[in-house]
Motif scaffolding. Structure first.
Motif, PDB file in Angstrom:
ATOM      1  N   THR A  29      -2.707  14.887  -9.776  1.00 35.07           N
ATOM      2  CA  THR A  29      -2.016  14.209  -8.682  1.00 35.07           C
ATOM      3  C   THR A  29      -1.728  12.755  -9.026  1.00 35.07           C
ATOM      4  O   THR A  29      -2.515  12.107  -9.705  1.00 35.07           O
ATOM      5  N   LEU A  30      -0.630  12.283  -8.513  1.00 37.73           N
ATOM      6  CA  LEU A  30      -0.300  10.873  -8.606  1.00 37.73           C
ATOM      7  C   LEU A  30      -0.194  10.311  -7.196  1.00 37.73           C
ATOM      8  O   LEU A  30       0.483  10.901  -6.341  1.00 37.73           O
ATOM      9  N   LYS A  31      -0.891   9.225  -6.935  1.00 39.13           N
ATOM     10  CA  LYS A  31      -0.786   8.593  -5.616  1.00 39.13           C
ATOM     11  C   LYS A  31       0.094   7.366  -5.727  1.00 39.13           C
ATOM     12  O   LYS A  31      -0.224   6.411  -6.424  1.00 39.13           O
ATOM     13  N   ILE A  32       1.221   7.392  -5.016  1.00 42.35           N
ATOM     14  CA  ILE A  32       2.129   6.247  -5.029  1.00 42.35           C
ATOM     15  C   ILE A  32       1.557   5.159  -4.152  1.00 42.35           C
ATOM     16  O   ILE A  32       1.206   5.399  -2.991  1.00 42.35           O
ATOM     17  N   ASP A  33       1.483   3.967  -4.683  1.00 37.53           N
ATOM     18  CA  ASP A  33       0.902   2.872  -3.926  1.00 37.53           C
ATOM     19  C   ASP A  33       1.697   2.559  -2.661  1.00 37.53           C
ATOM     20  O   ASP A  33       2.918   2.677  -2.611  1.00 37.53           O
ATOM     21  N   ARG A  34       0.930   2.146  -1.669  1.00 41.55           N
ATOM     22  CA  ARG A  34       1.465   1.758  -0.361  1.00 41.55           C
ATOM     23  C   ARG A  34       2.594   0.740  -0.452  1.00 41.55           C
ATOM     24  O   ARG A  34       3.540   0.776   0.339  1.00 41.55           O
ATOM     25  N   ALA A  35       2.496  -0.186  -1.409  1.00 49.06           N
ATOM     26  CA  ALA A  35       3.507  -1.241  -1.516  1.00 49.06           C
ATOM     27  C   ALA A  35       4.915  -0.648  -1.626  1.00 49.06           C
ATOM     28  O   ALA A  35       5.851  -1.139  -0.996  1.00 49.06           O
ATOM     29  N   PHE A  36       5.061   0.413  -2.406  1.00 47.99           N
ATOM     30  CA  PHE A  36       6.391   1.009  -2.600  1.00 47.99           C
ATOM     31  C   PHE A  36       6.837   1.783  -1.369  1.00 47.99           C
ATOM     32  O   PHE A  36       8.003   1.757  -0.998  1.00 47.99           O
ATOM     33  N   VAL A  37       5.873   2.467  -0.761  1.00 48.78           N
ATOM     34  CA  VAL A  37       6.202   3.253   0.429  1.00 48.78           C
ATOM     35  C   VAL A  37       6.643   2.319   1.554  1.00 48.78           C
ATOM     36  O   VAL A  37       7.634   2.576   2.244  1.00 48.78           O
ATOM     37  N   SER A  38       5.938   1.195   1.702  1.00 51.42           N
ATOM     38  CA  SER A  38       6.244   0.317   2.840  1.00 51.42           C
ATOM     39  C   SER A  38       7.590  -0.383   2.658  1.00 51.42           C
ATOM     40  O   SER A  38       8.238  -0.723   3.630  1.00 51.42           O
TER      41      SER A  38
END
Ligand code: C2E
Ligand code: CA
Ligand code: CA
Ligand code: CA
Length: 281
Positions: A200-209
């Motif tokens: 799994t890869l978890k995309i950091d919150r910074a990019f999502v926000s």
């Protein structure tokens, strides 16, 4: 250990830095917190974007300090790392989270079974006892390795690629799931990514926000999802706060989401209530 303590105290006694004193005091307090059980775990749901169901939780450590109140893990985990306290603390976290998982799995026999994600720091990862310790807990709590996921930050994974790969391969012998955390925030070495035996890869919150604000961030999220899939990994988006973000991520093929839109981190009691609702529906 005593000599070390004395040395630190002298640094403080010369009156140099309140910073150093603060850190020193934090270390003393943290030592006590581990003994006195001022620490506890919260659990944040990880949700399938396809079905809207909770598929697992991420365990997040909490510290209720008797005087200062809530201390953020972003503050005390680095101190625990530097002082080596992360080893006993990390064992306690693993044991507590697995204990909770085994309770939930018995209470809510889902198919596939509920998962637990646990953060593993750099120091913990390189500790020689880690694999053996986890094996012992899995056995003790009757947990299948497949249902436990370890989160390792991109920074830790990339710090010493060969060492990290070798430890991750050992962990894989226990059938554990592995995930790269905070992807995109560190020194991303795409050329190494395919060599990491992770699920799994978890995309950091910074990019999502920022996904809705800038085309660049939306493009990064889209690219990370495509890259993960090309490498046979699934994707968890962290910090999902709005219905729009969720919809967009789903459209891009992201499998899972985590964030305030679904739920804040919860005490075990509240998380149990959520699971009960889902299980009975
Ligand atoms: P992380 O692993 O990236 O964990 C996610 C952080 O984002 C958590 O902060 C969580 O409460 C927060 N979060 C989740 N959803 C949202 C959202 O929608 N919006 C916003 N603004 N924030 C959201 P927390 O619990 O303060 O933890 C901070 C960091 O401390 C974690 O980042 C992790 O690196 C570390 N940490 C926490 N618990 C543990 C632990 O048990 N062991 C280790 N080694 N590190 C831990
Ligand atoms: Ca994490
Ligand atoms: Ca993260
Ligand atoms: Ca993060």
């Amino acid at each position: 250990a005593k000599d070390q303590g004395k040395g630190r105290y002298e640094v403080f006694a010369t009156g140099m830095h309140t910073q150093i004193f603060k850190r020193f005091q934090l270390e003393i307090d943290l030592r006590r917190a581990i003994e006195k059980e001022e620490l506890y775990l919260q659990y944040q749901p990880i949700v399938s974007l396809e079905t809207d169901k909770i598929i697992g939780f991420e365990a997040l450590v909490r510290w209720q300090h008797p005087v200062h109140g809530f201390v953020s893990p972003a503050e005390f985990i680095p101190v625990a790392e530097e002082t080596g306290l992360i080893i006993p603390l990390g064992k306690w976290i693993l044991l507590s989270a697995c204990d909770q998982l085994s309770i939930w799995q018995a209470q809510f026999p889902l198919d596939p079974p509920l998962m637990m994600s646990i953060n593993i720091s750099g120091h913990q990862l390189s500790h020689p006892d880690l694999v053996e310790y986890i094996e012992k807990i899995l056995h003790q709590k009757s947990i299948d390795g497949e249902n436990l996921k370890l989160e390792i930050t991109e920074t830790v994974a990339m710090n010493d690629v060969e060492a990290a790969i070798s430890i991750l391969l050992k962990l894989r012998t226990l059938n554990l799931r592995l995930s790269i955390d905070d992807f995109g925030t560190g020194y991303s070495s795409l050329s190494y990514l395919h060599r990491f035996p992770v699920n799994t890869l978890k995309i950091d919150r910074a990019f999502v926000s920022r996904m809705e604000d800038t085309n660049e961030d939306a493009a990064i999220v889209e690219t990370v999802i495509m890259l993960s899939h090309a490498l046979g990994m699934d994707v968890v988006a962290e910090g999902v706060e709005t219905a729009e973000q969720k919809a967009k991520l789903k459209k891009l093929g992201c499998e899972y989401g985590q964030g305030y839109f679904f739920s804040k981190p919860l005490d075990s009691e509240s998380a149990t209530v959520l699971l009960k609702q889902q299980f009975e529906n």
